[in-house]
Design a protein around this motif. Structure first.
Motif, PDB file in Angstrom:
ATOM      1  N   GLY A 105      63.900  24.812  13.866  1.00 22.03           N
ATOM      2  CA  GLY A 105      63.472  24.885  12.479  1.00 22.03           C
ATOM      3  C   GLY A 105      62.468  23.835  12.040  1.00 22.03           C
ATOM      4  N   GLY A 106      62.009  22.964  12.929  1.00 20.12           N
ATOM      5  CA  GLY A 106      60.989  21.990  12.545  1.00 20.12           C
ATOM      6  C   GLY A 106      61.537  20.914  11.628  1.00 20.12           C
ATOM      7  N   PHE A 107      60.833  20.650  10.505  1.00 21.58           N
ATOM      8  CA  PHE A 107      61.247  19.587   9.585  1.00 21.58           C
ATOM      9  C   PHE A 107      62.563  19.925   8.896  1.00 21.58           C
ATOM     10  CE2 PHE A 107      56.613  18.944   9.809  1.00 21.58           C
ATOM     11  CZ  PHE A 107      56.593  17.622  10.205  1.00 21.58           C
ATOM     12  N   MET A 108      62.783  21.191   8.639  1.00 24.06           N
ATOM     13  CA  MET A 108      64.042  21.639   8.034  1.00 24.06           C
ATOM     14  C   MET A 108      64.884  22.326   9.109  1.00 24.06           C
ATOM     15  SD  MET A 108      64.005  20.723   4.863  1.00 24.06           S
ATOM     16  CE  MET A 108      65.278  21.768   4.151  1.00 24.06           C
ATOM     17  N   ARG A 137      81.731  26.230  15.161  1.00 26.73           N
ATOM     18  CA  ARG A 137      81.741  25.178  14.142  1.00 26.73           C
ATOM     19  C   ARG A 137      82.950  24.256  14.276  1.00 26.73           C
ATOM     20  NH1 ARG A 137      76.835  23.985  12.671  1.00 26.73           N
ATOM     21  NH2 ARG A 137      75.655  25.808  11.967  1.00 26.73           N
ATOM     22  N   ILE A 138      83.669  24.405  15.388  1.00 29.81           N
ATOM     23  CA  ILE A 138      84.802  23.530  15.646  1.00 29.81           C
ATOM     24  C   ILE A 138      84.318  22.275  16.363  1.00 29.81           C
ATOM     25  CG2 ILE A 138      85.349  24.551  17.899  1.00 29.81           C
ATOM     26  CD1 ILE A 138      88.309  24.211  17.247  1.00 29.81           C
ATOM     27  N   ASP A 187      67.242  24.608  10.934  1.00 29.69           N
ATOM     28  CA  ASP A 187      67.738  25.951  10.615  1.00 29.69           C
ATOM     29  C   ASP A 187      69.128  26.121  11.230  1.00 29.69           C
ATOM     30  OD1 ASP A 187      68.222  28.645  10.235  1.00 29.69           O
ATOM     31  OD2 ASP A 187      66.142  29.223  10.567  1.00 29.69           O
ATOM     32  N   GLU A 188      70.157  25.755  10.457  1.00 35.43           N
ATOM     33  CA  GLU A 188      71.530  25.812  10.952  1.00 35.43           C
ATOM     34  C   GLU A 188      71.952  27.247  11.264  1.00 35.43           C
ATOM     35  OE1 GLU A 188      73.663  23.535  11.698  1.00 35.43           O
ATOM     36  OE2 GLU A 188      72.720  21.701  10.949  1.00 35.43           O
ATOM     37  N   GLU A 189      71.511  28.183  10.442  1.00 32.99           N
ATOM     38  CA  GLU A 189      71.894  29.579  10.643  1.00 32.99           C
ATOM     39  C   GLU A 189      71.323  30.123  11.955  1.00 32.99           C
ATOM     40  OE1 GLU A 189      71.511  33.923   8.390  1.00 32.99           O
ATOM     41  OE2 GLU A 189      71.033  32.065   7.316  1.00 32.99           O
ATOM     42  N   LEU A 190      70.067  29.783  12.245  1.00 30.56           N
ATOM     43  CA  LEU A 190      69.441  30.230  13.489  1.00 30.56           C
ATOM     44  C   LEU A 190      70.143  29.623  14.699  1.00 30.56           C
ATOM     45  CD1 LEU A 190      67.183  31.644  15.083  1.00 30.56           C
ATOM     46  CD2 LEU A 190      65.758  29.608  14.693  1.00 30.56           C
ATOM     47  N   MET A 191      70.453  28.340  14.630  1.00 31.24           N
ATOM     48  CA  MET A 191      71.117  27.678  15.754  1.00 31.24           C
ATOM     49  C   MET A 191      72.502  28.260  15.987  1.00 31.24           C
ATOM     50  SD  MET A 191      69.965  23.653  15.648  1.00 31.24           S
ATOM     51  CE  MET A 191      70.845  23.304  14.138  1.00 31.24           C
TER      52      MET A 191
END
Length: 272
Positions: free
Chosen positions: A121-124, A149-150, A126-130
């Motif tokens: 996600g670059g500077f931001m 997420r554990i 991207d938690e959803e993508l990861m």
């Protein structure tokens, strides 16, 4: 008992090894850790690297991982001669190494461990993508992880090993080196890791498995490469060799053409 080096391998004649080592030697002062080591790893093959303590397994792995430079010898990867001066070069080349300590951050979750230092996600970030990519990778490996997420500290030994192996695949390697992946694991967790190794083979990766457990070796390895006192002491097809034959090569209880040739070369050098 048949040595793989003495037999015609049909697939070897039509495929090139993804990784080939010829005459690699390494010393630390007066101590010769490795002497004239040869090793081939083909795509879609699990090669078990076995030997007693002090046989040179760890030194060879560290050379391939870029931790130690070889003193001499040739390393070929994808048909081209290469040098591996650093761990970064090893990873960029396409060699992923999972050491026994796994190097995971217990306080971080699975996603954070998988993408640590390689966030999307670059500077931001991207938690959803990861998270999506983490689930996709784990599904490809048939991994049994309850949640990405554990915290890693909450996972079993087998699940932690799974996370470490999955992390190594982020960079699309051609060869994966696993250092004692089933050490200190229970029966069920060991089976989980062995299944994971088979998934790596099915993906067409070359796998180097370092293990003291001969049952694990015979369960998943296609070939067994034995090191003894820093030298090659046999290359065997797993299907053609018994547990006793492997142990005999490890301990030096039996002679084979490889060990006999090494001993003869040593005698010639001493005579000079």
């Amino acid at each position: 008992m048949a040595l793989a080096s003495d037999l015609d391998e049909p697939h070897d004649s039509v495929r090139e090894p993804v990784l080939s080592i010829r005459g690699v030697s390494k010393g630390f002062g007066a101590v010769r850790a490795l002497t004239d080591i040869d090793l081939d790893v083909y795509p879609g093959e699990v090669v078990a690297l076995v030997g007693d303590n002090g046989a040179g397994k760890s030194t060879l792995v560290k050379i391939l991982a870029g931790v130690h430079p070889a003193d001499s010898g040739v390393i070929t990867f994808n048909g081209a001669q290469v040098s591996i001066p650093s761990p970064t070069e090893s990873r960029e080349l396409g060699i992923a190494t999972v050491f026994q300590d796994l190097a995971l951050c217990d306080n971080l979750d699975v996603v954070a461990n998988l993408f640590l230092g390689r966030e999307r996600g670059g500077f931001m970030v991207d938690e959803e993508l990861m998270e999506q990519q983490a689930w996709e990778l784990l599904r490809q490996l048939s991994a049994k992880i309850p949640s990405v997420r554990i915290a890693v500290a909450s996972l079993s030994g087998g699940q932690r090993q799974t996370v470490a192996i999955a992390r190594s695949l982020i960079g699309e390697p051609r060869v994966v080196i696993l250092d004692e992946p089933t050490a200190a694991l229970g029966v069920a967790q060991t089976a989980e890791v062995l299944n994971l190794i088979e998934r790596l083979r099915e993906r067409g990766l070359g796998v180097i498995l370092i293990s003291h457990n001969m049952a694990d070796v015979q369960a998943v390895a296609d070939r067994v490469v034995v090191l003894r006192l820093g030298r090659n002491n046999g290359v065997f097809r797993t299907s053609d060799v018994s547990y006793e034959d492997i142990v005999a090569a490890i301990t030096g209880a039996t002679d084979n053409p490889v060990s006999s040739r090494s001993a003869a070369q040593s005698s010639e050098k001493d005579a000079e």
